[in-house]
Design an enzyme around this catalytic site. Structure first.
Site, short mmCIF file in Angstrom:
data_model
loop_
_atom_site.label_atom_id
_atom_site.label_comp_id
_atom_site.label_asym_id
_atom_site.label_seq_id
_atom_site.Cartn_x
_atom_site.Cartn_y
_atom_site.Cartn_z
N SER A 85 6.17 59.71 -20.89
CA SER A 85 7.01 58.62 -21.35
C SER A 85 7.64 58.96 -22.70
CB SER A 85 6.18 57.33 -21.39
OG SER A 85 6.99 56.21 -21.52
N ASP A 90 9.79 54.68 -10.59
CA ASP A 90 9.54 54.45 -12.01
C ASP A 90 10.63 53.52 -12.56
OD1 ASP A 90 8.98 54.45 -14.66
OD2 ASP A 90 8.91 56.62 -14.89
N HIS A 101 5.65 54.52 -13.01
CA HIS A 101 5.42 55.10 -14.33
C HIS A 101 3.98 55.55 -14.53
CE1 HIS A 101 7.10 55.91 -18.24
NE2 HIS A 101 6.13 55.27 -18.85
N TYR A 161 1.57 61.61 -27.95
CA TYR A 161 2.51 60.51 -27.65
C TYR A 161 3.47 60.28 -28.82
CZ TYR A 161 4.21 56.03 -25.90
OH TYR A 161 5.01 55.01 -25.45
#
Length: 718
Positions: A567, A649, A684, A487
């Site tokens: 993301s 999303d 999402h 991430y």
């Protein structure tokens, strides 16, 4: 983007934005000098701070028949490709088998009632149960009845302090927009009250259980709830039994349209607490209002955006906070609101080498959750900061919690790792020991798997931790299929998290690796800042160094190494594709931020400029342009790529994925596929039903396996 919930007394770290697949274009005024030249193919060339920037697929930002046709064709082509991979159903079956066990959450108590979530294994959504003082259990709320396909999800609950009334939020198809409803717990009857246009807020009960505080936006004026810009959040009070139109406006800041409000009521109900966020900045202001006096004004206790302040509790006028003010790893302080000058602040628990994750007051003690090299640690202190004990944990993994009340002599916490499912423990202050409260009965033996922590060196010499999980017996012969997930942003710590799907991957012979890149908060605020703004390249370099470590140490090789991130992690994947494509056989950017020059121009993407910067700023533009994935694609051979997004999303706009996928397909000079995986009636990720999650994992694993040059086995070894 992930969101640190305001319900857990945290500042929002990733405020959403979004449009639907056929979303409309939004073009607010830019601070940069721009000239746009239309091209015959629908693209544009835009001059930004004197630099000509090509945007050949800008038409995919606009609602049009052309966009709809492109999306439909891409969706079909992607689905056909995935359906053509032999034995994919074998993966679905193994994940389903592993997923099918009863899951019970840690409980929370309100009045004489105890509430907890339970999923019998494969239910689309977990069910909220309530148990009364006599031990009689019943369903309090079943989200599986909200819709036939499970795409209308429970997004939050809030129970009155007397345990008699349940407020619950509902979101559709993964959207961040919520409508809140109310239920009488004893009868199960739905009440007439309803609250609309709520986003990034819960419903917080007052102390006499007569109503709730909440934050909402005005209804979108443009009529497109998934596209219109969200500014000017406001705090209201809703009195039960009245229409929302009669709700009382408690606080607003029209002069600060980008302020967001997290709401809490102190445990004794004497104060309304307001966390003032600004974009995705981890810092927050802190205001409060006395609820003892209806005419009391809102007091700006901490008016400056200088640090994170998270309220823990209070003794009358003395407020306790977790803060990183002059303490990047966090500390606990006390502020007397009647004598609140900084010179009078008292440090209760000083900063240590391990960053603080969470603090709760239980049994008149401070229970502190730390991260020690990414792994959980629990320590108990007296209210004046004297250390009492460390809580003995069942192993090395993640600790969620503690969950408890000041008036109780026990608390709960949840422990898990990449190979151990979530188990809830109850700590008893009388004995100083923990006992198992609920432990799942799973169809695999965690002892058959290993999860090891290693430390590797990044490009600039920084030591970075990584957890590597696999089935015991794995040989380091450089041939193991490996999935590298990461991430790296917004101060989000990638602590161990159990997933049955990861066990299926290991059963297939795969290695699952998660590095703790800079940009997260695994080592406090300084670790986060080392991956922000013009330092974002550190995040990417940390990731590439993790891949190189796995190759150098003979876990795998580039032909069997897959990259996956969601993301902000999708941005990381875009960077991996454009900067180091030779490292990976396959890359999966999921719901990613891929156009770094225009993200701030849609819905509330402006909120992310406090993490990334903005192309509208002449000083910040060069760094963003240098790594923006969409703008750095060129004609060359790229690894197999599956660009993943969803039609609802409204956290990260699908246009990012559309534009990036379209241009990458044009630029691909190699034989590897570049496909789109576009989910319908999904967002999402939050609220996604179980069957949809399993299908997504099966598509990911089969895509990787196929592009590693491997045949999906006819049976996965247990």
């Amino acid at each position: 983007m992930r969101i640190k919930s305001m319900l857990t007394k945290k500042h929002i770290l990733a405020i959403g934005l979004g449009i639907a697949i056929a979303g409309c274009q939004s073009q607010p005024q830019s601070n940069s000098e721009e000239s746009i030249i239309s091209e015959s193919n629908g693209g544009v060339i835009e001059t930004i701070h004197g630099v000509q920037v090509a945007d050949p697929y800008r038409y995919l930002e606009v609602e049009s028949d052309r966009t709809k046709k492109w999306v439909s064709e891409q969706q079909k082509a992607g689905n056909d490709y995935l359906a053509g991979i032999a034995n994919k159903q074998v993966i679905v079956d193994r994940i389903t088998e592993l997923w099918n066990f009863e899951k019970i959450s840690a409980p929370f108590e309100k009045g004489s009632n105890t509430f907890y979530y339970r999923n019998d294994g494969l239910q689309a959504q977990s069910v909220l149960y309530v148990k009364n003082a006599q031990g009689v259990e019943k369903v309090a709320l079943d989200p599986n009845r909200f819709s036939d396909d499970g795409t209308v999800a429970l997004s939050g609950v809030s129970v009155s302090d007397d345990g008699k009334t349940l407020a619950y939020g509902v979101s559709k198809s993964g959207s961040d927009w919520q409508a809140w409803h109310f239920v009488d717990v004893a009868s199960g009857k739905k009440l007439a009250d309803e609250l609309d246009w709520i986003k990034f807020s819960s419903a917080v009960w007052n102390n006499d259980n007569s109503g709730v505080y909440y934050a909402r936006y005005d209804a979108p004026e443009g009529g497109n709830a998934l596209a219109d810009v969200n500014f000017n959040q406001k705090v209201y009070f809703h009195k039960m039994g009245t229409p929302q139109s009669a709700d009382t406006l408690v606080y607003e800041r029209p002069q600060n349209k980008d302020w967001g409000f997290g709401i809490e009521v102190s445990e004794k109900g004497d104060y309304l607490l307001l966390y003032i966020s600004q974009g995705t900045d981890s810092r927050n202001r802190f205001f409060y209002k006395s609820l003892k006096d209806p005419k009391a004004d809102v007091v700006e206790l901490i008016p400056d955006l200088e640090a994170e302040y998270s309220f823990i509790g209070n003794d009358d006028s003395v407020f306790y906070f977790k803060t990183d003010y002059n303490a990047p790893n966090g500390k606990v302080i006390a502020i007397d609101v009647n004598n609140s000058d900084k010179a009078n602040w008292q440090t209760i628990i000083p900063e240590l080498s391990d960053p603080i994750s969470n603090v709760e007051i239980v049994n008149d003690h401070l229970v502190v959750s730390y991260l020690h090299d990414v792994l959980g640690k629990l320590t108990i202190y007296s209210m004046n900061g004297d250390k009492r004990q460390d809580v003995a944990l069942p192993g090395k993994g993640k600790v969620a919690g503690p969950y408890g009340k000041r008036s109780k002599d026990y608390f709960y916490y949840v422990f898990n790792s990449y190979i151990q499912p979530q188990t809830t423990y109850k700590f008893d202050f009388k004995t100083g020991e923990s006992s198992v409260y609920s432990k799942p009965d799973v169809s695999f033996d965690p002892n058959d798997y290993a999860s090891e922590q290693v430390f590797y060196t990044s490009k600039d010499g920084t030591k970075v931790p990584m957890l590597i999980s696999y089935k015991k017996g794995m040989k380091k012969d450089g041939q193991n299929p490996t999935l590298l997930y990461a991430y790296g942003g917004f101060g989000i710590s990638m602590t161990p998290r159990f997933s049955p799907a990861n066990i299926a991957w290991m059963d297939m012979g795969g290695v699952y690796a998660v590095p703790n890149l800079r940009g997260g908060a695994e080592y406090g605020d300084s670790w986060h800042k080392a991956g922000m703004f013009d330092k974002k390249q550190n995040v990417f370099d940390d990731y590439y160094a993790a891949a190189e470590y796995l190759i150098d140490e003979n876990y795998t090789n580039s032909s069997k190494l897959g990259a996956y991130g969601r993301s902000n992690g999708g941005l990381l994947m875009g960077a991996a594709i454009t900067q180091r494509p030779e490292l990976f056989a396959a890359v999966l950017p999921a719901v990613g931020v891929l156009d770094m020059l225009r993200f701030q121009k849609f819905t509330i993407g402006w909120a992310w400029t406090s993490e990334y910067g903005s192309a509208d700023n002449a000083e910040q533009f060069p760094a963003l342009y240098a790594y923006s994935p969409y703008h750095n694609l060129e004609e060359r051979a790229y690894p197999a790529t599956m660009v993943m997004t969803a039609d609802h999303d409204d956290r990260v706009v699908p246009l990012h994925s559309f534009k990036f996928g379209a241009l990458m397909q044009d630029k691909q000079q190699g034989d590897a596929p570049v496909i789109m995986r576009i989910e319908s009636k999904a967002g999402h990720g939050a609220g996604k039903p179980t069957s949809m999650k399993i299908d997504e994992f099966a598509d990911i694993y089969s895509f990787l396996w196929h592009n590693f040059g491997l045949a999906v086995p006819a049976k996965i070894a247990e």
